[in-house]
Design an enzyme around this catalytic site. Structure first.
Site, PDB file in Angstrom:
ATOM      1  N   ALA A  42       4.661 -26.777  43.863  1.00 31.57           N
ATOM      2  CA  ALA A  42       4.864 -25.978  45.068  1.00 31.57           C
ATOM      3  C   ALA A  42       3.755 -26.281  46.081  1.00 31.57           C
ATOM      4  O   ALA A  42       4.008 -26.381  47.284  1.00 31.57           O
ATOM      5  CB  ALA A  42       4.883 -24.494  44.706  1.00 31.57           C
ATOM      6  N   ASP A  44       1.991 -29.133  46.331  1.00 32.18           N
ATOM      7  CA  ASP A  44       2.255 -30.479  46.863  1.00 32.18           C
ATOM      8  C   ASP A  44       3.323 -30.441  47.946  1.00 32.18           C
ATOM      9  O   ASP A  44       3.194 -31.050  48.994  1.00 32.18           O
ATOM     10  CB  ASP A  44       2.772 -31.398  45.738  1.00 32.18           C
ATOM     11  CG  ASP A  44       1.629 -32.104  45.031  1.00 32.18           C
ATOM     12  OD1 ASP A  44       0.474 -31.858  45.416  1.00 32.18           O
ATOM     13  OD2 ASP A  44       1.918 -32.870  44.093  1.00 32.18           O
ATOM     14  N   SER A  87     -11.196 -37.701  46.463  1.00 30.43           N
ATOM     15  CA  SER A  87      -9.963 -37.347  45.787  1.00 30.43           C
ATOM     16  C   SER A  87      -9.161 -38.638  45.582  1.00 30.43           C
ATOM     17  O   SER A  87      -9.705 -39.728  45.810  1.00 30.43           O
ATOM     18  CB  SER A  87      -9.221 -36.365  46.688  1.00 30.43           C
ATOM     19  OG  SER A  87      -8.175 -35.803  45.997  1.00 30.43           O
ATOM     20  N   LEU A  88      -7.916 -38.527  45.183  1.00 28.72           N
ATOM     21  CA  LEU A  88      -7.085 -39.720  45.027  1.00 28.72           C
ATOM     22  C   LEU A  88      -5.774 -39.508  45.774  1.00 28.72           C
ATOM     23  O   LEU A  88      -5.252 -38.391  45.802  1.00 28.72           O
ATOM     24  CB  LEU A  88      -6.766 -39.960  43.540  1.00 28.72           C
ATOM     25  CG  LEU A  88      -7.903 -40.443  42.636  1.00 28.72           C
ATOM     26  CD1 LEU A  88      -7.493 -40.346  41.174  1.00 28.72           C
ATOM     27  CD2 LEU A  88      -8.283 -41.880  42.985  1.00 28.72           C
ATOM     28  N   LYS A 120      -4.916 -39.639  33.962  1.00 32.50           N
ATOM     29  CA  LYS A 120      -5.492 -38.706  34.944  1.00 32.50           C
ATOM     30  C   LYS A 120      -5.649 -37.372  34.229  1.00 32.50           C
ATOM     31  O   LYS A 120      -4.668 -36.694  33.910  1.00 32.50           O
ATOM     32  CB  LYS A 120      -4.586 -38.571  36.161  1.00 32.50           C
ATOM     33  CG  LYS A 120      -5.199 -37.698  37.249  1.00 32.50           C
ATOM     34  CD  LYS A 120      -4.382 -37.793  38.524  1.00 32.50           C
ATOM     35  CE  LYS A 120      -5.083 -37.110  39.686  1.00 32.50           C
ATOM     36  NZ  LYS A 120      -5.372 -35.697  39.481  1.00 32.50           N
ATOM     37  N   ARG A 141     -17.254 -30.628  41.981  1.00 30.56           N
ATOM     38  CA  ARG A 141     -16.918 -31.484  43.118  1.00 30.56           C
ATOM     39  C   ARG A 141     -17.080 -30.742  44.449  1.00 30.56           C
ATOM     40  O   ARG A 141     -17.470 -31.330  45.456  1.00 30.56           O
ATOM     41  CB  ARG A 141     -15.488 -31.997  42.980  1.00 30.56           C
ATOM     42  CG  ARG A 141     -15.132 -32.910  44.123  1.00 30.56           C
ATOM     43  CD  ARG A 141     -13.845 -33.638  43.903  1.00 30.56           C
ATOM     44  NE  ARG A 141     -12.699 -32.780  44.102  1.00 30.56           N
ATOM     45  CZ  ARG A 141     -11.457 -33.216  44.180  1.00 30.56           C
ATOM     46  NH1 ARG A 141     -11.212 -34.503  44.028  1.00 30.56           N
ATOM     47  NH2 ARG A 141     -10.466 -32.399  44.360  1.00 30.56           N
ATOM     48  N   LYS A 301      -6.740 -48.326  38.941  1.00 29.71           N
ATOM     49  CA  LYS A 301      -7.888 -48.725  39.764  1.00 29.71           C
ATOM     50  C   LYS A 301      -8.014 -50.242  39.788  1.00 29.71           C
ATOM     51  O   LYS A 301      -7.639 -50.912  38.816  1.00 29.71           O
ATOM     52  CB  LYS A 301      -9.194 -48.173  39.152  1.00 29.71           C
ATOM     53  CG  LYS A 301      -9.207 -46.674  38.982  1.00 29.71           C
ATOM     54  CD  LYS A 301     -10.452 -46.191  38.222  1.00 29.71           C
ATOM     55  CE  LYS A 301     -10.412 -44.676  38.112  1.00 29.71           C
ATOM     56  NZ  LYS A 301     -11.480 -44.117  37.288  1.00 29.71           N
TER      57      LYS A 301
END
Ligand code: IVH
Length: 686
Positions: A42, A44, A87-88, A120, A141, A301
């Site tokens: 939700a 996202d 972040s990614l 992840k 973070r 990566k």
């Protein structure tokens, strides 16, 4: 594989402002203590809707908007990061991954030299600062540029040692999380303390990491995913680390005594081509449900430092890495009702009726609630917003109510006072409630099950016919079927001579089913088809099964210390039923067991039914044995020798210099024996 969740379409400026506020609140709660008013999907969806609106209306973009910000702009903490904790960006599916890789390679002007593929981890990013090999500070973070000091957690995080192997000064980055076992322990501790539980491992980890003065301590786990020397560090180690491929950095981190995913079934790998990356993505996705910790995707990566440097980073995320998101396994939905059903063994179980949600590829409408005390423990109420979990083949379950979404209209859940099936009393002495009539309460269900295709396979015995027989008082359990006479059958309505004879013939055939099917027909709690086969193969005869105590039952692969006594107690309870089957002439042996590797000999042998793997150098009484001789020994002892460790392995014999097999066995919880312990086990055969 899967597609991105659809976006929320925002109609006007007011809807946009409201969406921004909702996202900011959700993000703040998520980063504060892991609670959220929105599940991941939700959130996202909302942020993608906000981004789409901002693209169309750049003049209306609010300063508070979460787009383009690390942690959605939820600012926490005052310890500056020496290098921003980014972040990614996400991709959803193989096509998007290929698009991302192609655009990265266009930017680099050459193909990516090597890819690194790792899970992840679904926890919280943490920076662990080591000075001269000593862990001196833990920082969250936060907003990516500054985080919160959580050094008080030092000493409670498994995998993050107080000292490294070498006296180096380095910042390790990784994820702090709770394994399933740690989560269960944490819930039990909190339950004992204030009667509540945590919603899920992630929020339990978040709350635990920040908690300073809890009267109880919960353990956390750290998995490293990066190492950074300070930007001004010119030491040899720093220079070396900066130039190393990511895969080597991770090997170095592990060599310092820090936990990485290397010893888990989802260890990081290096892939030369994108096809290999996608293959690993699928492998990781396939084992996700069985992992002892949560993952929510795969991180891909560039492995080489040169490729990473050439790709560079944006303000929010690096361009050299991407998160391949896996479908959500948890969603928030409404608890509409609780149904109580009595199963074929008399167990009375509650079931949650939910507002339907899509989870891991299917629509979930019902979820298990285990038992009445579970409902009380979780403090659930009707109308609650609840966190529902489903992954792989697991039965969906309700994890916890989202208490801060309550409106005040929630109602208590009614707990039955009598058996919902027959109205008789409920035995509440165990956690799992049971009708006092036990199996007799739902005789129709247990007999139908016993007669089913995968059990005794009694052709022509429909449920309606069983009901008719029960109503006529001809049978009380499925063993009574074998004593029915032709006349009794003919006396039933709609039963002619041909049907009666066919049914009698089907009963005769059923008497010859192998023990595995007869055992399965008994419906012993906790034993389905494959477990029944394993038990039958292991013991060979019903007499041997009945003679086994909990310890002996535990020797069967898949039966743990918790289940074994239940099986023993169940067998005692259904003793009269088994006696009746014996008297009827029903087969009580397993032909498979007698024709296994060593005909008729495995029962009673020390490794009967066990799958055994040997690794490392043997010593002591086993020193002179070659690997082949070890395998022969295992088979002489009734076991199966295998070369690779899997969830099916019962025992790993690990000598000196045991490497990855030992690690895998540890991660899978496989029993490990030293050569000496193993020699004791098979002493009679040496
Ligand atoms: S690399 C600059 N590797 O995912 C590179 N992150 O959504 C960023 N995460 O903040 C980190 N597992 O907390 C990396 N194997 C992994 C990861 C991982 C989980 C988290 C991390 C990061 C977040 C981004």
């Amino acid at each position: 594989m899967n597609d991105a969740p659809p976006i929320s379409v925002l109609a006007d400026e007011a809807a946009y402002a409201e969406a921004v506020q909702l996202a900011v609140d959700a993000s703040a709660a998520y980063y504060a203590d892991g609670t959220s008013t929105l599940d991941d999907d939700a959130y996202d969806r909302l942020v993608r809707g906000i981004a789409a609106y901002e693209l169309e209306h750049p003049d209306q973009v609010l300063a508070t908007s979460p787009t383009g910000k690390v942690a959605g702009g939820a600012v926490v903490g005052d310890v500056p990061h020496l290098v921003p904790m980014l972040s990614l960006d996400n991709v959803f599916g193989a096509d998007q991954l290929a698009e991302w890789a192609a655009s990265l390679e266009r930017r680099l002007g050459h193909p990516v030299t090597a890819w690194s593929v790792e899970p992840k981890l679904d926890g919280l990013a943490i920076s662990a600062r080591y000075r001269h090999g000593r862990l001196v500070q833990l920082v969250t973070r936060g907003d990516g540029t500054a985080g919160e000091d959580v050094s008080h957690a030092i000493g409670t995080v498994v995998g993050l040692p107080a000292r490294l192997a070498e006296p180096v000064t380095v910042e390790l980055r990784g994820e702090v999380m709770m394994t399933t076992a740690q989560f269960e322990q944490a819930c039990a501790k909190r339950q004992a303390h204030d009667g509540t539980t945590f919603a899920n491992p992630r929020s339990a980890a978040a709350g635990t990491l920040r908690a300073q003065d809890r009267p109880y301590v919960c353990e956390l786990t750290f998995f490293g995913y990066g190492a950074l020397p300070a930007p001004d560090d010119t030491s040899e180690t720093a220079t070396r680390l900066r130039a190393m491929p990511h895969s080597q950095v991770m090997a170095w981190v592990a060599g310092q005594g820090v936990q990485t995913t290397a010893r888990t079934p989802v260890a990081g790998i290096v892939a030369a081509a994108l096809a290999q990356v996608q293959e690993r993505v699928e492998q990781i996705a396939a084992v996700r449900a069985e992992l002892p910790f949560g993952i929510d995707g795969i991180v891909i990566k560039c492995d080489l430092a040169e490729d990473q440097a050439a790709a560079g980073s944006g303000s929010r995320a690096p361009r050299w890495a991407i998160a391949y998101k896996l479908p959500a396994v948890e969603k928030i939905t409404k608890l509409l009702a609780v149904e109580w059903n009595t199963g074929r063994t008399g167990i009375i179980a509650p079931r949650a009726v939910l507002e339907p949600v899509r989870l891991d590829g299917s629509i979930v409408t019902y979820a298990t609630l285990h038992n009445a005390s579970d409902i009380a423990r979780r403090g659930l109420m009707l109308g609650d917003s609840v966190v529902v979990y489903k992954a792989g083949d697991v039965i969906p379950r309700v994890e916890a109510p989202v208490v801060h979404l309550r409106t005040g209209d929630e109602q208590p859940i009614e707990i039955p006072a009598v058996c919902p099936s027959c109205g008789d009393q409920i035995d509440t002495s165990q956690e799992r409630w049971r009708c006092v009539r036990g199996r007799a309460c739902r005789a129709i269900a247990s007999i139908t099950y016993a007669a089913g295709r995968d059990q005794l396979d009694i052709e022509g015995l429909a449920e309606s016919r069983i009901q008719q027989m029960l109503d006529a008082g001809l049978i009380g359990d499925f063993a009574d079927l074998f004593f029915l006479t032709r006349d009794q059958l003919l006396g039933l309505e709609r039963m002619g001579e041909v049907s009666s004879d066919n049914l009698l013939a089907a009963f005769e055939r059923a008497k010859n089913q192998p023990l595995s099917r007869v055992f399965c027909a008994l419906g012993v709690r906790g034993t389905g088809r494959s477990m029944s086969r394993r038990i039958a193969r292991h013991f060979g005869s019903m007499d041997a099964i009945r003679a086994a105590d909990a310890e002996a039952i535990q020797q069967v692969e898949g039966i743990g210390a918790e289940k074994a006594p239940v099986v023993v107690a169940e067998l005692a309870e259904i003793g009269p039923l088994i006696d009746k089957l014996v008297a009827a002439g029903v087969n009580m042996t397993e032909p498979g067991a007698a024709t296994a590797a060593d005909p008729g000999e495995t029962t009673g042998l020390p490794l009967a039914g066990m799958s055994v793997v040997v690794t490392g150098a043997m010593s002591g009484r086993l020193e002179a044995l070659s690997r082949n001789e070890m395998n022969e020994l295992i088979e002489r002892a009734g076991g199966t020798a295998s070369s690779s460790v899997s969830a099916k392995t019962s025992l790993l014999v690990a000598g000196e210099k045991a490497g990855s097999k030992r690690a895998k066995a540890e991660s899978l919880g496989v029993r490990i024996a030293s050569p000496e312990e193993f020699a004791d086990l098979v002493a009679a055969l040496l």
